[in-house]
Each structure stands twice: as C-alpha cells, then as structure tokens.
Design an enzyme around this catalytic site. Structure first.
Site, PDB file in Angstrom:
ATOM      1  N   ARG A  20      -0.593   3.206  -0.123  1.00  0.00           N
ATOM      2  CA  ARG A  20      -0.670   3.470  -1.619  1.00  0.00           C
ATOM      3  C   ARG A  20      -1.827   4.725  -1.947  1.00  0.00           C
ATOM      4  O   ARG A  20      -1.284   5.508  -2.950  1.00  0.00           O
ATOM      5  CB  ARG A  20      -1.560   2.233  -2.039  1.00  0.00           C
ATOM      6  CG  ARG A  20      -0.710   0.857  -2.260  1.00  0.00           C
ATOM      7  CD  ARG A  20      -1.531  -0.291  -2.453  1.00  0.00           C
ATOM      8  NE  ARG A  20      -2.505  -0.578  -1.568  1.00  0.00           N
ATOM      9  CZ  ARG A  20      -3.512  -1.228  -1.980  1.00  0.00           C
ATOM     10  NH1 ARG A  20      -3.638  -1.709  -3.052  1.00  0.00           N
ATOM     11  NH2 ARG A  20      -4.587  -1.362  -1.174  1.00  0.00           N
ATOM     12  N   ASN A  38       0.404  -3.089  -3.440  1.00  0.00           N
ATOM     13  CA  ASN A  38       0.972  -3.848  -2.683  1.00  0.00           C
ATOM     14  C   ASN A  38       1.400  -5.296  -3.332  1.00  0.00           C
ATOM     15  O   ASN A  38       1.197  -5.771  -4.077  1.00  0.00           O
ATOM     16  CB  ASN A  38      -0.048  -4.201  -1.455  1.00  0.00           C
ATOM     17  CG  ASN A  38      -0.411  -3.103  -0.620  1.00  0.00           C
ATOM     18  OD1 ASN A  38       0.176  -2.357  -0.450  1.00  0.00           O
ATOM     19  ND2 ASN A  38      -1.530  -3.185   0.072  1.00  0.00           N
TER      20      ASN A  38
END
Length: 91
Positions: A20, A38
């Site tokens: 990320r 996520n």
C-alpha cells in the site's frame, strides 16, 4: 491530456510487504489521485486517476509492485473520473 480513472484489485503476496505505501509513493510520484487499501481476503484494492499516461504507468507498476511482493494478478477496469484530490492509504 485526458484524465482517466481505474479501479481494481491486486492478488498475490500483496499484504504485509509494504504494497500500500509503495503504491501511494508511486502514485504521488506520477501525480495521481486516489486511494489504496487492504481487503480481508488478502487482496489490495486500488482506485487511481489522473493523466492517461501516468495512469497506464501505475497500472504497469502494479503488475510487479514493491520488491517483497509477488503479484499473481491485477484486475483493473476504467470508470468515470471521481474528482479525488490527493492519494491516501486507507486503513
């Protein structure tokens, strides 16, 4: 230049490997707006928009991700521009 938006999912070893944050850094480097997060099933969801060439560049980057990741698949679909400002990592 045309502004475009892509939304989709990245599967593989993509959680717990800095995916990320690395995606956010790459998006910011390319001047893109959007978000990354996520999912509970182990995938990463991403939405990004900006100049067409930069969007294509991030889409290609997602195919490999950061060095610790092992990307199995990237599923992206073009959608209408959202008008998002900035790029964030959703928690």
């Amino acid at each position: 230049m045309a502004r475009v938006c892509k939304h989709g999912y990245v599967s593989g070893k993509v959680q717990g490997v800095y995916f990320r944050q690395a995606t956010a850094e790459e998006a910011e480097r390319l001047g893109l707006d959007g978000w990354v997060q996520n999912l509970g099933d182990g995938r990463v969801e991403v939405l990004f928009e900006g100049e067409e060439a930069a969007v294509h560049e991030l889409a290609a980057w997602l195919e490999r991700g950061p060095s610790a990741a092992k990307v199995d698949s990237v599923e992206l679909q073009e959608q209408g521009v959202q008008g998002i400002a900035g790029f964030i990592v959703r928690r």
